[in-house]
Design an enzyme around this catalytic site. Structure first.
Site, short mmCIF file in Angstrom:
data_model
loop_
_atom_site.label_atom_id
_atom_site.label_comp_id
_atom_site.label_asym_id
_atom_site.label_seq_id
_atom_site.Cartn_x
_atom_site.Cartn_y
_atom_site.Cartn_z
N HIS A 104 12.01 -27.99 -28.50
CA HIS A 104 12.28 -26.76 -27.78
C HIS A 104 13.43 -26.56 -27.31
CE1 HIS A 104 12.10 -30.69 -25.33
NE2 HIS A 104 13.04 -30.02 -24.42
N HIS A 106 16.14 -24.52 -24.68
CA HIS A 106 16.35 -24.23 -23.40
C HIS A 106 17.07 -22.87 -23.25
CE1 HIS A 106 15.38 -27.97 -21.55
NE2 HIS A 106 15.95 -28.57 -22.61
P1 AMP Z 1 14.43 -32.00 -22.53
O1 AMP Z 1 15.11 -32.99 -21.71
O2 AMP Z 1 15.34 -31.13 -23.51
O3 AMP Z 1 13.32 -32.66 -23.42
O4 AMP Z 1 13.52 -31.04 -21.86
C1 AMP Z 1 12.34 -31.33 -21.09
C2 AMP Z 1 12.29 -30.08 -20.44
O5 AMP Z 1 10.82 -30.10 -20.13
C3 AMP Z 1 12.69 -30.44 -18.91
O6 AMP Z 1 13.85 -29.48 -18.38
C4 AMP Z 1 11.64 -30.55 -17.94
O7 AMP Z 1 11.91 -30.23 -16.60
C5 AMP Z 1 10.57 -29.68 -18.69
N1 AMP Z 1 9.04 -29.93 -18.50
C6 AMP Z 1 8.61 -31.19 -18.55
N2 AMP Z 1 7.23 -31.02 -18.20
C7 AMP Z 1 7.13 -29.80 -18.07
C8 AMP Z 1 5.76 -28.85 -17.99
N3 AMP Z 1 4.58 -29.44 -17.76
N4 AMP Z 1 6.13 -27.50 -17.56
C9 AMP Z 1 7.16 -26.91 -17.80
N5 AMP Z 1 8.41 -27.68 -18.02
C10 AMP Z 1 8.34 -28.98 -18.08
#
Ligand code: AMP
Ligand code: ZN
Length: 144
Positions: A104, A106
């Site tokens: 993903h 950001h």
């Molecule tokens: P990363 O640390 O780059 O893997 O980012 C994962 C992101 O996913 C974090 O910023 C979380 O806040 C976000 N996240 C985790 N679960 C969900 C969810 N169910 N819906 C939206 N965002 C999420």
């Protein structure tokens, strides 16, 4: 991937605050809105990280990030809180802060002083010979 939360969100099996959707991606609001407007670009197909992501999707994701950045700038301006900046961030592996193992990207709209944790790196110089060797080793890996 049966047990991947982002696969389920991208497929619409788990509800999300969707900002955009096309055949390749779903863009959602991150659960954490410490930086208001924090969005995640999720490919609909499961790829664990940037290494795995096909080039075509990598290019499309970056073009989409640009579109979303321009939209965020417009929306914040319209709301009377113009953006001071914007980060594009992508984590690979736990050591790099990846917590969900589905690629993903950001998109982080920024307002001055919104997060004291930035920037992500500190000032740390390296001896010039070591810098040269490091650059050569990376160049070599690119060419091999
Ligand atoms: P990363 O640390 O780059 O893997 O980012 C994962 C992101 O996913 C974090 O910023 C979380 O806040 C976000 N996240 C985790 N679960 C969900 C969810 N169910 N819906 C939206 N965002 C999420
Ligand atoms: Zn997945």
């Amino acid at each position: 991937m049966d047990n991947c939360i982002f696969c389920k969100i991208a497929a619409g099996k788990i509800p999300s605050n969707t900002v955009y959707e096309d055949e390749d991606f779903r863009v959602i609001l991150d659960l954490n809105q410490g930086m208001k407007g924090h969005m995640l670009i999720l490919p609909k197909e499961h790829y664990e990280n940037f290494y795995e992501l096909p080039d075509e999707l990598a290019a499309k994701a970056m073009i989409l990030a640009k579109k979303l950045s321009l939209a965020a700038r417009k929306a914040f301006e319209k709301a009377g809180t113009p953006l001071d900046g914007l980060n594009i961030l992508q984590n690979n592996g736990e050591a790099a802060g990846q917590s969900v193992m589905h690629y993903h990207l950001h998109v982080l709209p920024r307002i001055k002083g919104d997060d004291p944790l930035f920037p992500l790196w500190s000032e740390a110089a390296m001896e010039s010979g070591d810098m040269k060797a490091l650059a050569e080793s990376l160049k070599g890996a690119l060419e091999s």
